[in-house]
Design an enzyme around this catalytic site. Structure first.
Site, short mmCIF file in Angstrom:
data_model
loop_
_atom_site.label_atom_id
_atom_site.label_comp_id
_atom_site.label_asym_id
_atom_site.label_seq_id
_atom_site.Cartn_x
_atom_site.Cartn_y
_atom_site.Cartn_z
N HIS A 195 44.87 38.48 42.44
CA HIS A 195 45.66 37.35 41.93
C HIS A 195 46.28 37.83 40.63
O HIS A 195 45.69 38.65 39.92
CB HIS A 195 44.67 36.20 41.68
CG HIS A 195 45.28 34.90 41.31
ND1 HIS A 195 45.77 34.64 40.06
CD2 HIS A 195 45.47 33.75 42.02
CE1 HIS A 195 46.22 33.40 40.00
NE2 HIS A 195 46.05 32.83 41.18
N ASP A 234 36.49 39.06 39.38
CA ASP A 234 37.16 37.76 39.40
C ASP A 234 36.49 36.95 40.52
O ASP A 234 36.70 37.20 41.70
CB ASP A 234 38.65 37.98 39.68
CG ASP A 234 39.38 36.70 40.06
OD1 ASP A 234 38.73 35.65 40.19
OD2 ASP A 234 40.61 36.77 40.22
N GLN A 270 37.27 32.62 43.63
CA GLN A 270 37.14 32.09 44.99
C GLN A 270 35.71 32.13 45.51
O GLN A 270 35.40 31.50 46.52
CB GLN A 270 38.03 32.90 45.95
CG GLN A 270 39.51 32.73 45.71
CD GLN A 270 39.99 31.32 45.98
OE1 GLN A 270 39.41 30.58 46.78
NE2 GLN A 270 41.05 30.91 45.30
N LYS A 292 37.64 25.21 41.28
CA LYS A 292 37.59 25.79 42.63
C LYS A 292 36.19 25.67 43.22
O LYS A 292 35.90 26.18 44.30
CB LYS A 292 38.02 27.26 42.59
CG LYS A 292 39.50 27.41 42.21
CD LYS A 292 39.93 28.84 42.29
CE LYS A 292 41.29 29.07 41.66
NZ LYS A 292 42.42 28.60 42.47
N CYS A 313 50.33 33.62 44.18
CA CYS A 313 50.12 34.38 42.94
C CYS A 313 49.63 35.80 43.24
O CYS A 313 48.80 36.36 42.50
CB CYS A 313 49.13 33.69 42.00
SG CYS A 313 49.72 32.13 41.38
#
Ligand code: PLP
Length: 406
Positions: A123, A200, A203, A226, A364
């Site tokens: 992303h 990251d 998600q 999220k 993104c």
């Protein structure tokens, strides 16, 4: 499942909404998840009954707010299996967490000629901060290639690693393709070269248990919104020994121990990285989201999401002219697809008329789109509150799109 899907859905008020007379089908969970009543009530209750600034007052409200705020930090530390509560820093979300590491650890430790590795699946939030850091420092940004099925090319990754590699930044789960990356192995290999690893986790936190000590990553970034929590709050896990050595990110109140005109002594962890009044209400509600997930249990969540991924993949593949982008062997419940000769924006707009929210665009991840030679996709991302009947409605809507554009 001991709890029924109807019981789960009844916890999410927005799922009762109708769009153009049709019940809402919400398949944009990778962009943001909906919030259960428990989270909404938590925000409401905080402002009605507890609103006060944390860490500052001796009065009851402030003490209560501080206890609840710090309670969430403890819950998050346990949720991620961090060794210490103070290894969890509250931020506005994944983007701010990645920037925090880039501007503190990165500024202090990346120098001219050093190399930073990201992946082709990133992303923009876990790419642009590293790219810009490399520009500032005259360091080199290197990219792990993506295979045709949407998995990372681990052989190329191994070949990229060398003595100049200082940092590796990859996502745990790709928001665009759903690929679940082997972050433990990626971390192990990076550590062989002494490189620091930033994951990251935007998600990943909502789809299954995350164990930062098992992964052994140095930093792990995440967003509450999220993960069934509110927007504008998230966090960064960092290993104590690294956080201790890093300079602060923002300066001001809260992050100081003592201040004179001559000098400032910074506060201890985690407050050193939490300048200013934090988003207390949403942090506490993030705790409510963690409780909600924990009460529901990973077995229930994974069972339903795997069912939806399997069912959705099978049903979508039956649509003639539909192509799924991203067919990794380990995937989260995210399906990106394209329809022959129909622009994804056109498809998305028509699908919207059926009361179905899917994402269309580059998500993104422009370099990833370029890798596949496309501008964007249609993305359906499922949560445990979605149903196979909703997937049937999506397939119906796609067939209507095809009729319209035939
Ligand atoms: N990383 C990934 C993989 C994402 O999916 C997102 C959001 O879509 C982000 C980072 C950025 O998260 P936030 O906007 O909450 O900071």
């Amino acid at each position: 499942m001991s709890i029924t899907i109807e019981q789960i859905r009844s916890d999410f008020p927005i799922l009762k909404k109708e769009i153009e007379g049709k019940p809402l089908v919400y398949f944009d969970n990778a962009a943001t998840t909906q919030k259960p009543r428990q989270v909404i009530d938590s925000v409401n209750e905080y402002y009605r009954l507890h609103n006060s600034n944390v860490h500052r007052g001796v009065h009851l409200l402030s003490r209560q707010a501080t206890i609840s705020f710090e309670e969430t930090r403890k819950k998050l530390a346990a949720f991620l299996n961090a060794a210490h509560d103070y290894e969890i820093i509250f931020t506005r979300g994944t983007t701010e967490s990645v920037n925090l590491v880039a501007y503190t650890y990165g500024e202090a430790n990346i120098h001219e000629g050093d190399e930073v590795i990201v992946s082709g699946l990133e992303h923009h939030s876990n790419l642009v901060p590293w790219q810009q850091l490399c520009f500032r420092k005259r360091a080199k940004l290197r990219v792990i290639p993506v295979l045709d099925n949407g998995e990372l090319d681990l052989a190329s990754y191994t070949a990229l690693l060398n003595e100049r590699t200082r940092l590796v930044a990859v996502n745990h789960i790709s928001n665009t393709l759903g690929t679940i990356n082997p972050v433990r192995e990626i971390t192990r290999l990076a550590h062989e070269y002494g490189a620091v690893v930033v994951i990251d986790g935007a998600q990943a936190l909502s789809h299954g248990p995350v164990d930062v000590r098992d992964i052994d990553c140095d930093f792990y970034a995440f967003s509450a919104h999220k993960t069934y929590g509110p927007m504008g709050i998230g966090g960064l896990y960092g290993k104590e020994e690294l956080l201790e050595k890093m300079p602060p990110f923002h300066f001001g109140g809260e992050m100081i121990e003592t201040v004179s005109f001559e000098k400032t002594v910074f506060n201890k962890l985690p407050y050193k990285f939490e300048a200013g009044t934090p988003n207390v209400a949403d942090a506490i509600a993030f705790g409510a989201a963690v409780d909600y997930i924990s009460n529901l249990g990973w077995d229930t969540i994974r069972q339903q999401e795997n069912l939806l991924l399997e069912y959705g993949t099978e049903k979508l593949l039956q649509v003639e002219g539909l192509k799924i982008i991203g067919t990794a062997s380990h995937k989260a419940s995210i399906i990106s697809f394209l329809l022959d000769n129909i622009h994804f924006y056109d498809a998305g707009s028509v699908i919207d008329h059926f009361g179905i929210a899917v994402r269309t665009g580059n998500h993104c991840t422009q370099p990833l789109m370029a890798r596949f030679g496309i501008q964007g996709t249609i993305r359906a991302s499922f949560s445990f509150y979605n149903t196979t009947a909703e997937i049937d409605r999506l397939v119906e809507a796609i067939n209507k799109v095809k009729e319209l554009f035939a």
